[in-house]
Write an enzyme that holds these catalytic residues in place. Structure first.
Site, PDB file in Angstrom:
ATOM      1  N   ALA A  33      67.176  34.652  62.228  1.00  0.00           N
ATOM      2  CA  ALA A  33      66.862  35.198  63.555  1.00  0.00           C
ATOM      3  C   ALA A  33      67.371  34.222  64.618  1.00  0.00           C
ATOM      4  O   ALA A  33      66.643  33.809  65.526  1.00  0.00           O
ATOM      5  CB  ALA A  33      65.367  35.481  63.709  1.00  0.00           C
ATOM      6  N   HIS A  38      68.728  27.519  67.977  1.00  0.00           N
ATOM      7  CA  HIS A  38      69.440  27.222  66.730  1.00  0.00           C
ATOM      8  C   HIS A  38      70.898  26.860  67.010  1.00  0.00           C
ATOM      9  O   HIS A  38      71.469  25.967  66.391  1.00  0.00           O
ATOM     10  CB  HIS A  38      69.419  28.428  65.788  1.00  0.00           C
ATOM     11  CG  HIS A  38      68.043  28.877  65.380  1.00  0.00           C
ATOM     12  ND1 HIS A  38      67.498  30.065  65.787  1.00  0.00           N
ATOM     13  CD2 HIS A  38      67.114  28.293  64.587  1.00  0.00           C
ATOM     14  CE1 HIS A  38      66.294  30.196  65.258  1.00  0.00           C
ATOM     15  NE2 HIS A  38      66.019  29.141  64.532  1.00  0.00           N
ATOM     16  N   LYS A 150      61.511  21.116  69.219  1.00  0.00           N
ATOM     17  CA  LYS A 150      60.517  22.169  69.467  1.00  0.00           C
ATOM     18  C   LYS A 150      59.408  22.045  68.420  1.00  0.00           C
ATOM     19  O   LYS A 150      58.232  22.187  68.710  1.00  0.00           O
ATOM     20  CB  LYS A 150      61.206  23.524  69.371  1.00  0.00           C
ATOM     21  CG  LYS A 150      60.284  24.670  69.047  1.00  0.00           C
ATOM     22  CD  LYS A 150      60.104  25.532  70.231  1.00  0.00           C
ATOM     23  CE  LYS A 150      59.144  26.655  70.023  1.00  0.00           C
ATOM     24  NZ  LYS A 150      59.031  27.168  68.686  1.00  0.00           N
ATOM     25  N   ASP A 151      59.811  21.791  67.171  1.00  0.00           N
ATOM     26  CA  ASP A 151      58.856  21.508  66.095  1.00  0.00           C
ATOM     27  C   ASP A 151      58.792  19.993  65.957  1.00  0.00           C
ATOM     28  O   ASP A 151      59.281  19.421  64.977  1.00  0.00           O
ATOM     29  CB  ASP A 151      59.325  22.180  64.804  1.00  0.00           C
ATOM     30  CG  ASP A 151      59.415  23.690  64.954  1.00  0.00           C
ATOM     31  OD1 ASP A 151      58.409  24.362  64.745  1.00  0.00           O
ATOM     32  OD2 ASP A 151      60.498  24.188  65.322  1.00  0.00           O
TER      33      ASP A 151
HETATM   34  P1  AMP Z   1      63.169  28.027  62.487  1.00  0.00           P
HETATM   35  O1  AMP Z   1      64.278  28.988  62.206  1.00  0.00           O
HETATM   36  O2  AMP Z   1      62.163  28.520  63.481  1.00  0.00           O
HETATM   37  O3  AMP Z   1      62.550  27.432  61.256  1.00  0.00           O
HETATM   38  O4  AMP Z   1      63.851  26.815  63.233  1.00  0.00           O
HETATM   39  C1  AMP Z   1      64.954  26.158  62.659  1.00  0.00           C
HETATM   40  C2  AMP Z   1      65.261  24.936  63.454  1.00  0.00           C
HETATM   41  O5  AMP Z   1      65.537  25.305  64.805  1.00  0.00           O
HETATM   42  C3  AMP Z   1      64.084  23.949  63.514  1.00  0.00           C
HETATM   43  O6  AMP Z   1      64.585  22.645  63.389  1.00  0.00           O
HETATM   44  C4  AMP Z   1      63.512  24.201  64.886  1.00  0.00           C
HETATM   45  O7  AMP Z   1      62.856  23.087  65.420  1.00  0.00           O
HETATM   46  C5  AMP Z   1      64.759  24.529  65.672  1.00  0.00           C
HETATM   47  N1  AMP Z   1      64.433  25.262  66.897  1.00  0.00           N
HETATM   48  C6  AMP Z   1      63.730  26.403  66.996  1.00  0.00           C
HETATM   49  N2  AMP Z   1      63.578  26.749  68.288  1.00  0.00           N
HETATM   50  C7  AMP Z   1      64.203  25.799  69.026  1.00  0.00           C
HETATM   51  C8  AMP Z   1      64.413  25.583  70.425  1.00  0.00           C
HETATM   52  N3  AMP Z   1      63.929  26.423  71.339  1.00  0.00           N
HETATM   53  N4  AMP Z   1      65.099  24.488  70.798  1.00  0.00           N
HETATM   54  C9  AMP Z   1      65.591  23.607  69.877  1.00  0.00           C
HETATM   55  N5  AMP Z   1      65.430  23.765  68.555  1.00  0.00           N
HETATM   56  C10 AMP Z   1      64.757  24.844  68.133  1.00  0.00           C
END
Ligand code: AMP
Length: 285
Positions: A33, A38, A150-151
């Site tokens: 997504a 990302h 963000k995380d």
């Molecule tokens: P996820 O697909 O939600 O597991 O996120 C994958 C990676 O994208 C993780 O390292 C998140 O911290 C990063 N991420 C998600 N949202 C953001 C954002 N708004 N800004 C920067 N990194 C992000």
């Protein structure tokens, strides 16, 4: 050309081959997504490596019973199109059965950094994250791995994991990407109704108020925390935490310091949002 691999057994040799050809491998683990947050990680990986791998895997191990595993957005075709546009070299998108075949029983677990903040409300979450990321690190081999701040806690935990286990991985934390109005981009934002989306602004409004207070000299962690909490409590249905902690240990700060992590997790209806800022380090959110 972006190459797509679904089998773990095929992924490792592809990364080995890239290294053997003299490339530095950059890894960006995601659950798909894909949004601009990302994409910024992919751009960061491209700056630091010349063979960029994106993994797309909605990891069942990091979702607890009752969380949003089933409704988590899955948009594989548009994700692949975005990876192609950005010149990603390789996408690894395994099935859960390939990552966790019958008989799988190992958990990778950290004792301290996983406990506060998210750990209080999602006690099994980080074991799922550290286990899958260990698998991804092992399959990829030496690389620079880029995660989003963000995380924030997740980034700290994964940095610790790589250090503790002598993994040949450079773990990088990339800044939070926000919408024009300040809301942090998240795959979960698409769950929000228009009215909830408006109310979601209360997090960044609170973080900005605390940032401004910090800029004018406020250093009391309790006061700064309360500034954020006042905004979030008013607009959100349920607040898991609003915390002011040490950005390195994630533990309590005793008295004023020159950096402070303000972190928030709160619910609007069935959607849980997180956000943070490191005062003394990050730009105004
Ligand atoms: P996820 O697909 O939600 O597991 O996120 C994958 C990676 O994208 C993780 O390292 C998140 O911290 C990063 N991420 C998600 N949202 C953001 C954002 N708004 N800004 C920067 N990194 C992000």
């Amino acid at each position: 050309m972006t190459h797509v691999i679904r089998e773990p057994a095929d992924f490792r040799p592809a990364c080995d081959k890239a290294r053997a050809a003299g490339h530095r491998v950059g890894l960006v683990p995601t659950m798909g997504a894909l949004h601009a947050g990302h994409l910024s990680l992919i751009e960061e990986a491209k700056r630091r490596a010349d063979f960029v791998v994106v993994t797309i895997f909605v990891n069942p191990l990091q979702f607890a019973e009752g969380e949003d595993l089933d409704r988590y957005p899955r948009t594989m075709q548009s994700d692949l199109a975005r990876c192609r546009q950005l010149g990603v070299d390789l996408v690894f998108a395994p099935d859960p059965e390939a990552m966790y075949p019958a008989g799988f029983e190992t958990l990778v677990s950290l004792k301290e950094t996983t406990r506060p903040l998210e750990g209080v409300f999602r006690p099994t979450h980080f074991d799922g994250v550290t286990t899958v990321v260990t698998k991804l690190f092992n399959l990829t081999g030496p690389c620079v791995a880029v995660f989003g701040r963000k995380d924030y806690q997740q980034w700290k935990i994964l940095s610790r994991l790589a250090r503790d286990l002598d993994m040949p991985i450079n773990v990088v934390g990339s800044p939070i990407i926000r919408e024009d109005d300040g809301i942090a981009l998240s795959s979960r934002n698409r769950y929000l109704s228009p009215a909830e989306r408006q109310r979601a602004l209360a997090i960044v409004t609170g973080l900005r108020a605390a940032f401004d207070a910090w800029e004018t000299g406020e250093r009391n962690p309790g006061v700064l925390r309360e500034t954020v909490a006042a905004s979030v409590n008013e607009r959100f249905d349920r607040v898991d935490y609003v915390a002011a902690v040490d950005p390195d240990t994630l533990g309590p700060v005793d008295g004023p310091s020159d950096r402070l992590l303000l972190a928030v997790a709160a619910h609007l209806g069935t959607t849980r949002l997180i956000d943070n800022v490191v005062l003394g380090e990050d730009p105004r959110p």
